[in-house]
Design a protein around this motif. Structure first.
Motif, PDB file in Angstrom:
ATOM      1  N   VAL A 297       0.853  -1.186   0.000  1.00  0.00           N
ATOM      2  CA  VAL A 297       0.000   0.000   0.000  1.00  0.00           C
ATOM      3  C   VAL A 297       0.886   1.232   0.000  1.00  0.00           C
ATOM      4  O   VAL A 297       1.583   1.527   0.975  1.00  0.00           O
ATOM      5  CB  VAL A 297      -0.938   0.023   1.212  1.00  0.00           C
ATOM      6  CG1 VAL A 297      -1.913   1.205   1.110  1.00  0.00           C
ATOM      7  CG2 VAL A 297      -1.708  -1.284   1.328  1.00  0.00           C
ATOM      8  N   GLY A 298       0.870   1.957  -1.113  1.00  0.00           N
ATOM      9  CA  GLY A 298       1.712   3.134  -1.283  1.00  0.00           C
ATOM     10  C   GLY A 298       2.802   2.865  -2.298  1.00  0.00           C
ATOM     11  O   GLY A 298       3.564   1.897  -2.169  1.00  0.00           O
TER      12      GLY A 298
ATOM     13  N   ILE B 269       7.516   1.113  -4.068  1.00  0.00           N
ATOM     14  CA  ILE B 269       8.073   0.609  -5.326  1.00  0.00           C
ATOM     15  C   ILE B 269       9.206  -0.375  -5.037  1.00  0.00           C
ATOM     16  O   ILE B 269       9.293  -1.456  -5.632  1.00  0.00           O
ATOM     17  CB  ILE B 269       8.580   1.762  -6.203  1.00  0.00           C
ATOM     18  CG1 ILE B 269       7.417   2.629  -6.682  1.00  0.00           C
ATOM     19  CG2 ILE B 269       9.356   1.231  -7.400  1.00  0.00           C
ATOM     20  CD1 ILE B 269       7.848   3.895  -7.400  1.00  0.00           C
ATOM     21  N   THR B 270      10.086  -0.003  -4.092  1.00  0.00           N
ATOM     22  CA  THR B 270      11.193  -0.885  -3.734  1.00  0.00           C
ATOM     23  C   THR B 270      10.675  -2.219  -3.217  1.00  0.00           C
ATOM     24  O   THR B 270      11.147  -3.287  -3.636  1.00  0.00           O
ATOM     25  CB  THR B 270      12.086  -0.224  -2.670  1.00  0.00           C
ATOM     26  OG1 THR B 270      12.622   0.992  -3.195  1.00  0.00           O
ATOM     27  CG2 THR B 270      13.228  -1.138  -2.258  1.00  0.00           C
TER      28      THR B 270
ATOM     29  N   ILE C  74       0.402  -7.032  -5.524  1.00  0.00           N
ATOM     30  CA  ILE C  74      -0.555  -5.988  -5.882  1.00  0.00           C
ATOM     31  C   ILE C  74      -0.066  -4.695  -5.248  1.00  0.00           C
ATOM     32  O   ILE C  74       0.116  -4.618  -4.029  1.00  0.00           O
ATOM     33  CB  ILE C  74      -1.976  -6.309  -5.386  1.00  0.00           C
ATOM     34  CG1 ILE C  74      -2.492  -7.617  -5.989  1.00  0.00           C
ATOM     35  CG2 ILE C  74      -2.928  -5.148  -5.709  1.00  0.00           C
ATOM     36  CD1 ILE C  74      -2.701  -7.577  -7.482  1.00  0.00           C
ATOM     37  N   LEU C  75       0.177  -3.678  -6.073  1.00  0.00           N
ATOM     38  CA  LEU C  75       0.685  -2.387  -5.600  1.00  0.00           C
ATOM     39  C   LEU C  75      -0.438  -1.360  -5.691  1.00  0.00           C
ATOM     40  O   LEU C  75      -0.986  -1.126  -6.763  1.00  0.00           O
ATOM     41  CB  LEU C  75       1.884  -1.959  -6.438  1.00  0.00           C
ATOM     42  CG  LEU C  75       2.560  -0.620  -6.111  1.00  0.00           C
ATOM     43  CD1 LEU C  75       3.083  -0.612  -4.681  1.00  0.00           C
ATOM     44  CD2 LEU C  75       3.699  -0.333  -7.088  1.00  0.00           C
ATOM     45  N   ILE C  76      -0.763  -0.746  -4.547  1.00  0.00           N
ATOM     46  CA  ILE C  76      -1.895   0.186  -4.437  1.00  0.00           C
ATOM     47  C   ILE C  76      -1.369   1.600  -4.218  1.00  0.00           C
ATOM     48  O   ILE C  76      -0.555   1.835  -3.322  1.00  0.00           O
ATOM     49  CB  ILE C  76      -2.803  -0.201  -3.243  1.00  0.00           C
ATOM     50  CG1 ILE C  76      -3.271  -1.652  -3.342  1.00  0.00           C
ATOM     51  CG2 ILE C  76      -3.978   0.762  -3.135  1.00  0.00           C
ATOM     52  CD1 ILE C  76      -4.147  -1.939  -4.516  1.00  0.00           C
TER      53      ILE C  76
ATOM     54  N   LYS D 227       1.061  -6.124 -10.298  1.00  0.00           N
ATOM     55  CA  LYS D 227      -0.104  -5.427 -10.844  1.00  0.00           C
ATOM     56  C   LYS D 227      -0.262  -4.132 -10.071  1.00  0.00           C
ATOM     57  O   LYS D 227      -0.414  -4.134  -8.845  1.00  0.00           O
ATOM     58  CB  LYS D 227      -1.366  -6.291 -10.711  1.00  0.00           C
ATOM     59  CG  LYS D 227      -2.649  -5.615 -11.152  1.00  0.00           C
ATOM     60  CD  LYS D 227      -2.657  -5.314 -12.640  1.00  0.00           C
ATOM     61  CE  LYS D 227      -4.005  -4.735 -13.089  1.00  0.00           C
ATOM     62  NZ  LYS D 227      -4.003  -4.358 -14.507  1.00  0.00           N
ATOM     63  N   THR D 228      -0.205  -3.013 -10.783  1.00  0.00           N
ATOM     64  CA  THR D 228      -0.276  -1.700 -10.144  1.00  0.00           C
ATOM     65  C   THR D 228      -1.647  -1.067 -10.345  1.00  0.00           C
ATOM     66  O   THR D 228      -2.164  -1.037 -11.461  1.00  0.00           O
ATOM     67  CB  THR D 228       0.805  -0.764 -10.718  1.00  0.00           C
ATOM     68  OG1 THR D 228       2.089  -1.358 -10.537  1.00  0.00           O
ATOM     69  CG2 THR D 228       0.785   0.591 -10.020  1.00  0.00           C
TER      70      THR D 228
END
Length: 418
Positions: free
Chosen positions: A13-14, A20-21, A34-36, A77-78
């Motif tokens: 989350v973020g 990102i890292t 899953i990137l939120i 998945k962003t």
């Protein structure tokens, strides 16, 4: 609103430098991620910086490399314009509910710019801290990812205008977009929600919001940036002329029981870096640096010592009492006690930069109160709920990257244990 359920080993989350890292490091070990991100772009506050310290290199190159790693990895998945609304735990798994805000521009967008040419409405540009404007249909900044326009419906007139949709030859604009939701079942959640600059409007005695020539440290980063509101020229806001004198006010709201009781750790280095911005553009400018203590540990001390050698940078130890305008000259007066001499001093300058502190961006997170300390920072966490980056405590970018990598190791232990 339609609902979709998906599963993933890890939810991050973020999508600032910490998120990102964490996402790329986890995915490169084989974990589905899953990137939120609540903003319409990834990169967080770092994307708004002009240069890193102490090397004074632009962050764009590092972000570009990490963005490439992220977008080319099939295990990530962003979701941008996305916020976590709820998290529940059951049998060692987490169910994460996510609201996806409407973008009003779909994936057919080629960023050709035809829509911008016909848009009649304007909006404040929050990427540049409201120092300039964009049209209501816009891209946050030149190299933003996702590379896709979006519409600010607070200023857009919608279908009653429709000019952008008529101009788009790719049918990429949907003014009736309602957004959607997704539910993610996951083994672990990494919270990397970053920070917000302290609201300088609360610092009435320092003149922000009352005088044009009083800005914050994050605004100075945008003024110095080539893609900022002045195309990188640091100009006096009230006149748009060369700056001949400037004051940096440290601990603006920090180490203050009425505002932020803690030290934000990197503000001194950020202001010392900005002294270099001024010196590069305006070699003859007089710089006044008002501080309580200068925090510059390790390698940063060499950077501090180099700035100290500049005969036109004047260091004043003591907390600033007030900032006001001289009615005759129009200059800003910075009044403070010099604790080294015991004298009350007044610096007369054309521009003032307030080094506002860092607040954790955790206020509305759906986490248990036991996970949050008295200052709003997230605790380290355990059992699959992990935090990293500035939302655990203020730190520089290099430390953020290290902590994000460590958070992935904790997450993998939980994922492999399930």
């Amino acid at each position: 609103m339609s609902d979709n359920s998906i599963s993933s080993g890890l939810v991050v989350v973020g999508a600032g430098i910490a998120g990102i890292t964490a996402a790329v490091e986890a995915a490169e070990t084989g974990v589905n991620v899953i990137l939120i991100e609540k903003n319409p772009y990834i990169g967080g506050r770092v994307s708004q910086f002009n240069e890193y310290f102490p090397k004074l290199c632009p962050p764009a190159c590092g972000l570009e490399i990490n963005t490439r790693r992220l977008r080319t990895n099939p295990l990530i998945k962003t979701y941008a314009l996305a916020e976590v609304s709820d998290v529940t735990e059951s049998n060692g798994k987490y169910k994460v509910n996510v609201k996806l805000a409407p973008r009003f521009v779909n994936n057919l967008c080629t960023v050709c710019g035809d829509c911008v040419k016909v848009c009649p409405e304007k909006r404040k540009n929050e990427f540049n801290y409201n120092m300039d404007e964009t049209t209501s249909i816009y891209i946050p900044f030149e190299n933003a990812y996702p590379q896709q326009y979006l519409i600010d419906m607070d200023t857009c007139k919608g279908t009653s205008c429709n000019k952008c949709a008529e101009a788009c030859k790719y049918n990429a604009i949907d003014l009736n977009d309602k957004g959607s939701t997704i539910t993610v079942e996951t083994d672990s959640v990494i919270w990397a929600t970053g920070w917000n600059p302290y609201d300088a409007n609360k610092l009435e005695i320092l003149g922000f919001g009352k005088y044009k020539d009083v800005v914050t440290n994050v605004m100075m980063e945008r003024l110095a940036a080539a893609n900022g509101p002045t195309q990188g020229e640091i100009l006096r806001p009230s006149t748009n002329e060369k700056v001949n004198s400037i004051a940096f006010v440290q601990c603006a709201g920090s180490r203050d029981e009425n505002h932020l009781s803690y030290c934000s750790s990197v503000c001194c280095m950020a202001s010392l870096k900005q002294c270099n911005y001024i010196r590069e553009q305006h070699p003859d400018a007089e710089i006044h640096f008002h501080y309580i203590d200068v925090r510059a540990n390790g390698l940063f001390e060499d950077f501090y010592n180099n700035v100290q050698q500049d005969e036109k940078v004047h260091f004043h130890r003591g907390k600033v009492a007030k900032v006001f305008q001289d009615t005759e000259s129009g200059k800003m007066i910075v009044e403070a006690e010099d604790t080294l001499t015991g004298n009350l001093i007044q610096s007369s300058v054309e521009m003032v930069v307030l080094a506002t502190g860092m607040e954790p961006s955790t206020k509305n997170l759906p986490v248990d109160k036991s996970f949050v300390d008295e200052n709003g920072f997230l605790k380290t966490g355990s059992n699959g709920m992990i935090s990293c980056g500035v939302n655990t405590n203020p730190k520089d970018v290099a430390s953020v990257v290290q902590e994000a990598t460590g958070s992935v190791l904790k997450a993998i232990q939980k994922i492999k244990g399930n």
